[in-house]
Scaffold this motif. Structure first.
Motif, PDB file in Angstrom:
ATOM      1  N   ARG A  72      -4.870   2.292  -9.935  1.00 39.39           N
ATOM      2  CA  ARG A  72      -5.146   3.202  -8.409  1.00 39.39           C
ATOM      3  C   ARG A  72      -3.381   4.679  -8.006  1.00 39.39           C
ATOM      4  O   ARG A  72      -2.756   3.988  -7.282  1.00 39.39           O
ATOM      5  CB  ARG A  72      -5.464   2.560  -7.171  1.00 39.39           C
TER       6      ARG A  72
ATOM      7  N   THR B 153       1.073  -1.120  -0.216  1.00 41.86           N
ATOM      8  CA  THR B 153       0.093  -0.492  -0.157  1.00 41.86           C
ATOM      9  C   THR B 153       0.711   1.166   0.483  1.00 41.86           C
ATOM     10  O   THR B 153       0.938   1.840   1.120  1.00 41.86           O
ATOM     11  CB  THR B 153      -1.106  -0.065   1.593  1.00 41.86           C
ATOM     12  N   PRO B 154       1.581   1.237  -0.710  1.00 39.78           N
ATOM     13  CA  PRO B 154       2.562   2.376  -1.444  1.00 39.78           C
ATOM     14  C   PRO B 154       1.857   3.729  -1.067  1.00 39.78           C
ATOM     15  O   PRO B 154       0.665   3.800  -1.576  1.00 39.78           O
ATOM     16  CB  PRO B 154       2.935   2.748  -2.177  1.00 39.78           C
ATOM     17  N   PHE B 155       2.193   4.828  -0.398  1.00 41.69           N
ATOM     18  CA  PHE B 155       1.322   6.499  -0.048  1.00 41.69           C
ATOM     19  C   PHE B 155       2.598   7.401  -1.202  1.00 41.69           C
ATOM     20  O   PHE B 155       1.917   7.806  -1.787  1.00 41.69           O
ATOM     21  CB  PHE B 155       1.470   6.525   1.495  1.00 41.69           C
TER      22      PHE B 155
ATOM     23  N   ARG C 299      -1.421   6.998  -6.990  1.00 43.48           N
ATOM     24  CA  ARG C 299      -0.940   7.381  -5.204  1.00 43.48           C
ATOM     25  C   ARG C 299      -0.529   8.862  -5.585  1.00 43.48           C
ATOM     26  O   ARG C 299      -0.864   9.613  -4.260  1.00 43.48           O
ATOM     27  CB  ARG C 299      -0.981   6.012  -4.018  1.00 43.48           C
TER      28      ARG C 299
ATOM     29  N   SER D 278       2.189   2.871  -8.131  1.00 44.44           N
ATOM     30  CA  SER D 278       0.818   2.382  -8.036  1.00 44.44           C
ATOM     31  C   SER D 278      -0.101   1.175  -6.896  1.00 44.44           C
ATOM     32  O   SER D 278       0.699   0.994  -6.702  1.00 44.44           O
ATOM     33  CB  SER D 278       0.361   1.831  -9.150  1.00 44.44           C
ATOM     34  N   GLU D 279      -0.599   2.054  -6.235  1.00 47.22           N
ATOM     35  CA  GLU D 279      -1.387   1.422  -5.144  1.00 47.22           C
ATOM     36  C   GLU D 279      -2.073   0.152  -5.679  1.00 47.22           C
ATOM     37  O   GLU D 279      -1.634  -1.171  -5.117  1.00 47.22           O
ATOM     38  CB  GLU D 279      -1.721   2.037  -4.417  1.00 47.22           C
TER      39      GLU D 279
ATOM     40  N   ASP E 174       0.880  -2.361  -6.679  1.00 52.74           N
ATOM     41  CA  ASP E 174       1.770  -2.194  -4.999  1.00 52.74           C
ATOM     42  C   ASP E 174       2.787  -2.035  -6.131  1.00 52.74           C
ATOM     43  O   ASP E 174       4.402  -3.017  -5.793  1.00 52.74           O
ATOM     44  CB  ASP E 174       2.086  -3.617  -4.904  1.00 52.74           C
TER      45      ASP E 174
ATOM     46  N   GLU F 158       4.529   3.447   3.066  1.00 49.93           N
ATOM     47  CA  GLU F 158       4.227   2.136   2.728  1.00 49.93           C
ATOM     48  C   GLU F 158       2.963   2.503   4.461  1.00 49.93           C
ATOM     49  O   GLU F 158       2.913   2.173   4.985  1.00 49.93           O
ATOM     50  CB  GLU F 158       4.899   0.872   3.013  1.00 49.93           C
ATOM     51  N   ARG F 159       1.284   2.473   3.825  1.00 47.95           N
ATOM     52  CA  ARG F 159       0.737   3.238   4.409  1.00 47.95           C
ATOM     53  C   ARG F 159       1.133   2.306   6.070  1.00 47.95           C
ATOM     54  O   ARG F 159       0.424   2.019   6.983  1.00 47.95           O
ATOM     55  CB  ARG F 159      -0.447   3.750   3.713  1.00 47.95           C
TER      56      ARG F 159
ATOM     57  N   LEU G 145      -7.426   7.651  -8.058  1.00 50.61           N
ATOM     58  CA  LEU G 145      -7.535   6.826  -7.377  1.00 50.61           C
ATOM     59  C   LEU G 145      -8.422   5.849  -8.226  1.00 50.61           C
ATOM     60  O   LEU G 145      -9.098   4.619  -8.280  1.00 50.61           O
ATOM     61  CB  LEU G 145      -7.378   6.853  -5.873  1.00 50.61           C
TER      62      LEU G 145
END
Length: 369
Positions: free
Chosen positions: A341, A43-45, A343, A357-358, A361, A59-60, A315
């Motif tokens: 997505r 879940t990269p932010f 992010r 890209s969430e 990943d 990573e959130r 997103l």
């Protein structure tokens, strides 16, 4: 030295891809070569470039990674504890301009506050020479009042030319507070490097107003960028429709929830409509919503024709929006199976465009095709 596709391929992070994917923006203005650089993210932010060519990625749900130029990933120790619930967790990262001397990295995260709820916080750490830890991590700022839910943390930070920091905070799902100058909800703040209210802020001496506030009436800004001329820009989520790009000015009210170009998810009207005297209009809005996150203003280094244009990730509809013109309009959508997505969007020191890209990943690099 810059990260190279060859180095990442040899580490196994991009297994099975021997060449970049080539596709065209929609509408087609230029061929683009897209290369997956770092796979297997959680879940990269946000991503941030270090002077030696390495990267930091938040990573959130997990923390912060250091990615060396040979592709080795190391989870940083010394990061603060974040509340990884809903939309909260480990969020933005900014490498200070004086990093070569200070080794300072700023980060935002959702923190448990004294009242029992959660709120957006800003901290600073010194990155160790080997990139394995934050030392001397300091909490610089946290919201005065917690939110009751797990959404709308906002949480992007920008370093201005004078060394001050802009921090955006969402309304935390409590929309009326965005109009309350006694609350941090739904605000963009301007802080010193120590997390104090910056000199020259518009509400420093107003009774009942929080001195950190720079602008207000925001719903949930998830992208913020500084143009070369020093102008601050932000992009924020509307409700059902009404995602906005705003030129951020000192002391200005951006209207939420009194005016909006969207409606509530129930279909109910928001506030008074789309305009009210004393409240700013967006430079651009989307209806239906595209769910924006991440924002970059391009230098023109590799694509001179894109100089000064705005790039924003979607997103919801899985593309990168490219906006241009005095009356800001969407010139193109950069869209492929990899733009799922999006992010965050950042320009690398060499002028290439990177995005997270969430949905995949993965961190990707974009070059002229």
């Amino acid at each position: 030295m810059p990260l190279s596709r060859r180095r990442f391929l040899t580490t196994g992070l991009t297994t099975g891809l021997a060449a970049p994917l080539v596709f065209k923006a929609r509408p087609a203005h230029a061929a683009l070569a897209l290369t997956p650089m770092i796979r297997g993210l959680d879940t990269p932010f946000a991503l941030a470039f270090l002077p030696d060519g390495a990267l930091l990625i938040s990573e959130r749900n997990s923390g912060v990674l250091h990615v060396a130029t040979d592709g080795r990933k190391t989870a940083l120790s010394g990061v603060p504890e974040a509340v990884t619930n809903g939309q909260g967790g480990y969020m933005d990262l900014v490498v200070a301009r004086d990093f070569a001397q200070s080794r300072t990295v700023w980060m935002t995260y959702s923190k448990r506050l004294a009242g029992g709820g959660t709120g957006t916080a800003l901290g600073a750490g010194r990155l160790s020479p080997d990139g394995t830890e934050f030392s001397e991590f300091r909490l610089l700022f946290e919201m005065a009042e917690s939110g009751s839910g797990s959404r709308h943390f906002g949480s992007r930070v920008v370093e201005a030319g004078d060394g001050t920091l802009f921090l955006c905070i969402g309304d935390r799902g409590e929309d009326a507070r965005a109009q309350d100058l006694g609350s941090h909800h739904g605000k963009i703040l301007r802080l010193t490097r120590d997390g104090q209210p910056a000199p020259g802020n518009p509400f420093l001496n107003r009774a009942g107003a929080l001195p950190e506030i720079w602008s207000y009436g925001h719903r949930n800004p998830q992208g913020m960028a500084m143009a070369p001329d020093g102008q601050l820009w932000a992009v924020e989520h509307g409700a059902k429709g009404g995602d906005e790009v705003n030129r951020i000015e000192k002391g200005v009210n951006y209207g939420w929830p009194v005016i909006s170009y969207g409606v509530h998810y129930s279909g109910r009207k928001i506030g008074e409509g789309t305009a009210r005297e004393g409240m700013a209009q967006p430079e651009h809005f989307w209806d239906p919503s595209m769910a924006p996150s991440g924002m970059m203003i391009y230098s023109g280094k590799l694509w001179p024709e894109w100089r000064g244009q705005v790039f924003i990730g979607s997103l919801k509809f899985d593309y990168i929006s490219r906006l241009s013109g005095a009356n800001l309009t969407e010139a193109a959508q950069i869209k492929s199976g990899e733009t799922r997505r999006v992010r965050d969007v950042r320009e690398a020191p060499d002028g290439s465009i990177w995005f997270l890209s969430e949905g995949r990943d993965t961190a990707y690099r974009m070059l002229p095709g």
